[in-house]
Scaffold this motif. Sequence first.
Motif, PDB file in Angstrom:
ATOM      1  N   VAL A 374       0.854  -1.190   0.000  1.00 44.47           N
ATOM      2  CA  VAL A 374       0.000   0.000   0.000  1.00 44.47           C
ATOM      3  C   VAL A 374       0.889   1.239   0.000  1.00 44.47           C
ATOM      4  O   VAL A 374       1.704   1.426   0.903  1.00 44.47           O
ATOM      5  N   THR A 375       0.729   2.077  -1.015  1.00 40.51           N
ATOM      6  CA  THR A 375       1.523   3.310  -1.112  1.00 40.51           C
ATOM      7  C   THR A 375       0.693   4.565  -0.909  1.00 40.51           C
ATOM      8  O   THR A 375       1.250   5.642  -0.713  1.00 40.51           O
ATOM      9  N   SER A 376      -0.625   4.446  -0.967  1.00 36.98           N
ATOM     10  CA  SER A 376      -1.479   5.595  -0.661  1.00 36.98           C
ATOM     11  C   SER A 376      -2.795   5.096  -0.085  1.00 36.98           C
ATOM     12  O   SER A 376      -3.252   3.993  -0.409  1.00 36.98           O
ATOM     13  N   MET A 377      -3.367   5.904   0.811  1.00 36.05           N
ATOM     14  CA  MET A 377      -4.642   5.568   1.427  1.00 36.05           C
ATOM     15  C   MET A 377      -5.528   6.806   1.433  1.00 36.05           C
ATOM     16  O   MET A 377      -5.040   7.930   1.461  1.00 36.05           O
ATOM     17  N   PHE A 378      -6.829   6.579   1.411  1.00 35.34           N
ATOM     18  CA  PHE A 378      -7.779   7.679   1.480  1.00 35.34           C
ATOM     19  C   PHE A 378      -9.013   7.232   2.250  1.00 35.34           C
ATOM     20  O   PHE A 378      -9.349   6.048   2.277  1.00 35.34           O
ATOM     21  N   GLY A 379      -9.648   8.181   2.904  1.00 35.02           N
ATOM     22  CA  GLY A 379     -10.871   7.902   3.653  1.00 35.02           C
ATOM     23  C   GLY A 379     -10.731   6.884   4.753  1.00 35.02           C
ATOM     24  O   GLY A 379     -11.636   6.058   4.938  1.00 35.02           O
ATOM     25  N   PRO A 380      -9.611   6.913   5.526  1.00 39.00           N
ATOM     26  CA  PRO A 380      -9.505   5.939   6.611  1.00 39.00           C
ATOM     27  C   PRO A 380     -10.598   6.145   7.648  1.00 39.00           C
ATOM     28  O   PRO A 380     -11.006   7.268   7.931  1.00 39.00           O
ATOM     29  N   SER A 381     -11.074   5.045   8.212  1.00 44.55           N
ATOM     30  CA  SER A 381     -12.131   5.091   9.215  1.00 44.55           C
ATOM     31  C   SER A 381     -11.743   4.179  10.367  1.00 44.55           C
ATOM     32  O   SER A 381     -11.261   3.064  10.148  1.00 44.55           O
ATOM     33  N   VAL A 382     -11.906   4.663  11.603  1.00 45.28           N
ATOM     34  CA  VAL A 382     -11.602   3.831  12.763  1.00 45.28           C
ATOM     35  C   VAL A 382     -12.689   4.008  13.809  1.00 45.28           C
ATOM     36  O   VAL A 382     -13.190   5.117  14.034  1.00 45.28           O
ATOM     37  N   ASN A 383     -13.089   2.908  14.410  1.00 45.89           N
ATOM     38  CA  ASN A 383     -14.004   2.940  15.541  1.00 45.89           C
ATOM     39  C   ASN A 383     -13.156   3.112  16.795  1.00 45.89           C
ATOM     40  O   ASN A 383     -12.404   2.213  17.165  1.00 45.89           O
ATOM     41  N   SER A 384     -13.254   4.279  17.438  1.00 44.62           N
ATOM     42  CA  SER A 384     -12.357   4.574  18.559  1.00 44.62           C
ATOM     43  C   SER A 384     -12.581   3.648  19.748  1.00 44.62           C
ATOM     44  O   SER A 384     -11.678   3.478  20.572  1.00 44.62           O
ATOM     45  N   ASP A 385     -13.761   3.041  19.851  1.00 46.76           N
ATOM     46  CA  ASP A 385     -14.040   2.153  20.978  1.00 46.76           C
ATOM     47  C   ASP A 385     -13.548   0.734  20.754  1.00 46.76           C
ATOM     48  O   ASP A 385     -13.119   0.066  21.696  1.00 46.76           O
ATOM     49  N   THR A 386     -13.596   0.259  19.503  1.00 38.01           N
ATOM     50  CA  THR A 386     -13.233  -1.135  19.227  1.00 38.01           C
ATOM     51  C   THR A 386     -11.908  -1.288  18.498  1.00 38.01           C
ATOM     52  O   THR A 386     -11.299  -2.353  18.533  1.00 38.01           O
ATOM     53  N   GLY A 387     -11.479  -0.241  17.773  1.00 29.34           N
ATOM     54  CA  GLY A 387     -10.258  -0.348  16.982  1.00 29.34           C
ATOM     55  C   GLY A 387     -10.468  -0.901  15.590  1.00 29.34           C
ATOM     56  O   GLY A 387      -9.510  -1.099  14.849  1.00 29.34           O
ATOM     57  N   TRP A 389     -10.812  -0.879  11.837  1.00 26.64           N
ATOM     58  CA  TRP A 389     -10.203   0.118  10.953  1.00 26.64           C
ATOM     59  C   TRP A 389     -10.342  -0.304   9.499  1.00 26.64           C
ATOM     60  O   TRP A 389     -10.300  -1.509   9.179  1.00 26.64           O
ATOM     61  N   SER A 390     -10.526   0.668   8.608  1.00 27.57           N
ATOM     62  CA  SER A 390     -10.543   0.380   7.175  1.00 27.57           C
ATOM     63  C   SER A 390     -10.135   1.626   6.421  1.00 27.57           C
ATOM     64  O   SER A 390     -10.255   2.748   6.927  1.00 27.57           O
ATOM     65  N   ALA A 391      -9.664   1.425   5.179  1.00 26.31           N
ATOM     66  CA  ALA A 391      -9.269   2.560   4.347  1.00 26.31           C
ATOM     67  C   ALA A 391      -9.280   2.146   2.892  1.00 26.31           C
ATOM     68  O   ALA A 391      -8.997   0.991   2.552  1.00 26.31           O
ATOM     69  N   GLY A 392      -9.617   3.089   2.019  1.00 27.66           N
ATOM     70  CA  GLY A 392      -9.386   2.881   0.602  1.00 27.66           C
ATOM     71  C   GLY A 392      -7.902   2.961   0.336  1.00 27.66           C
ATOM     72  O   GLY A 392      -7.167   3.681   1.023  1.00 27.66           O
ATOM     73  N   ALA A 393      -7.426   2.232  -0.687  1.00 27.65           N
ATOM     74  CA  ALA A 393      -5.981   2.176  -0.891  1.00 27.65           C
ATOM     75  C   ALA A 393      -5.639   1.889  -2.339  1.00 27.65           C
ATOM     76  O   ALA A 393      -6.468   1.432  -3.140  1.00 27.65           O
ATOM     77  N   ASN A 408      -5.335  -0.686  -7.764  1.00 25.78           N
ATOM     78  CA  ASN A 408      -6.081   0.442  -7.210  1.00 25.78           C
ATOM     79  C   ASN A 408      -7.502   0.008  -6.907  1.00 25.78           C
ATOM     80  O   ASN A 408      -7.881  -1.154  -7.125  1.00 25.78           O
ATOM     81  N   GLU A 409      -8.278   0.933  -6.374  1.00 23.54           N
ATOM     82  CA  GLU A 409      -9.679   0.699  -6.013  1.00 23.54           C
ATOM     83  C   GLU A 409      -9.825  -0.520  -5.104  1.00 23.54           C
ATOM     84  O   GLU A 409     -10.670  -1.387  -5.326  1.00 23.54           O
ATOM     85  N   ILE A 410      -8.975  -0.572  -4.080  1.00 20.51           N
ATOM     86  CA  ILE A 410      -9.083  -1.638  -3.092  1.00 20.51           C
ATOM     87  C   ILE A 410      -9.359  -1.025  -1.727  1.00 20.51           C
ATOM     88  O   ILE A 410      -9.158   0.166  -1.510  1.00 20.51           O
ATOM     89  N   THR A 411      -9.822  -1.841  -0.809  1.00 24.08           N
ATOM     90  CA  THR A 411      -9.941  -1.449   0.590  1.00 24.08           C
ATOM     91  C   THR A 411      -9.118  -2.416   1.430  1.00 24.08           C
ATOM     92  O   THR A 411      -8.971  -3.595   1.082  1.00 24.08           O
ATOM     93  N   VAL A 412      -8.577  -1.906   2.507  1.00 20.38           N
ATOM     94  CA  VAL A 412      -7.824  -2.722   3.450  1.00 20.38           C
ATOM     95  C   VAL A 412      -8.483  -2.534   4.804  1.00 20.38           C
ATOM     96  O   VAL A 412      -8.808  -1.405   5.199  1.00 20.38           O
ATOM     97  N   ALA A 413      -8.692  -3.640   5.526  1.00 19.49           N
ATOM     98  CA  ALA A 413      -9.421  -3.538   6.791  1.00 19.49           C
ATOM     99  C   ALA A 413      -8.891  -4.540   7.798  1.00 19.49           C
ATOM    100  O   ALA A 413      -8.350  -5.600   7.451  1.00 19.49           O
ATOM    101  N   GLY A 414      -9.055  -4.195   9.063  1.00 23.36           N
ATOM    102  CA  GLY A 414      -8.675  -5.077  10.157  1.00 23.36           C
ATOM    103  C   GLY A 414      -8.991  -4.390  11.474  1.00 23.36           C
ATOM    104  O   GLY A 414      -9.562  -3.299  11.517  1.00 23.36           O
TER     105      GLY A 414
END
Length: 450
Positions: A374-387, A389-393, A408-414
């Motif tokens: 992954v060399t670039s990410m956009f729109g990362p989202s994190v649930n501050s209570d649970t951790g 996380w996901s992002a476009g990449a 391109n046009e992938i998402t990474v989550a965990g």
Amino acid sequence: MPDTSLERLHGVLAAARAAGADAAEAVFAVSRALSVGVRKGEIENVERDETADLGLRVFVGRKQAVVSVSEFSKATLDRTVDRAIAMARLAPDDPYAGLADPARLYRPINRAMMDLQMCDTTHLSAENLQQRALDIEAAGLALSESLQSDAASAGYAQNQWTLLTSDGFEGSHNTSLFFQSGRFIATDADGNMERDGEGRSTRYAADLPDVADIGRIAAERALAALGARKVDTQKAAVFFDRRIAKSLISQFLGAISGTAIARGSSFLKTKLGQAIFAPHVQIVDDPFRMRGLGSGLFDDEGVATRRTELIKDGVLTTWLLNTASAKQLGMASTGHASRSLAGPSGVSTHNVVLQPGPSSPQDLMRDAGKGVVVTSMFGPSVNSDTGDWSAGASGFWFENGEIQYPVNEITVAGNLIDMYARLVPASDLDIRGTVDAPGFLIDGLSVGGK
């Protein structure tokens, strides 16, 4: 700072105490900045800013208020003090409001005065900055006719920030920042377009890399992204390039902020003293790095800073605390207060580094077999209570340690708790900013594709 400015701050503090404040702090900030942007060989913008602002925080009992002004006549400052006192008396009680513990304040006698080389007084003309930006653009465009310039810029800023408190603290720091960047658009035969760039910021003008290198690297990245494909949705190893690896470390820093812990809104709120990362992982915050972008002898409340091992052998050792969050948690400030002139203190770090590991990025990818860089990410989202996380990449698909093709046009989550536990840092650390990390590999992440 001119004597008149110091006299002004002392005068404001004295007036605040005379008007009924039990304690007060005043900050004066001066900034001068100049930048030039170009596009397609023509100047796109020239921006010059010169600002001066004064901020006042007052405490009346357990109440506080913060005001700021950018005009400094006696009448204006008198009104500012009156308004601050009136606002504080109407504010709700805050049992944790107050000045920093005097015992924790920075005093020159506590430590030999350190010259952290934070300010370069070099002045660059608009013509010089324009030429730098044009040279960045020319260096990139020389690589291929399929490139066009998206933007190139160069500039600098010089700042002075002074804090006085009614407890007798007085501290000032001067800083400078020089920067240059370029961004290009690459287009293939089918009209598909990819953008990428490169930029650098340093305290000293002489530490900036050659403009030709900025342009070349930016152009090479745009060209390398052409021909991107989608990948199947799967579980895969993900190598986070060092350019964006720091974003996941920033999520960690946010989760150990004292303000988040005090609110109970952190997925790490029960993890102090526990292993968060693998035993070989170290994360250090060093405020004494020479010419560091986050260096300083004291924080924004005057508390003396110190080198801190946030993660030692994988274990979380501390929260990041300002005075208010420390009081709320029954602890002491760690020297991580940060504030604007118009608001109460928040929390921030200085120069955070995830220490590198022994293996190169190629070795880590070879051991992983296959996966995504992954060399670039956009729109990362994190649930501050649970951790969660996901992002476009976007980035590259790799196999056996070798890059195969761009994606391109992938998402990474965990889940960040699980991700931190499996994080393996590479050896390619490059110190650039206030949060730095080498690239690192995390296995078994969800990669969303076609």
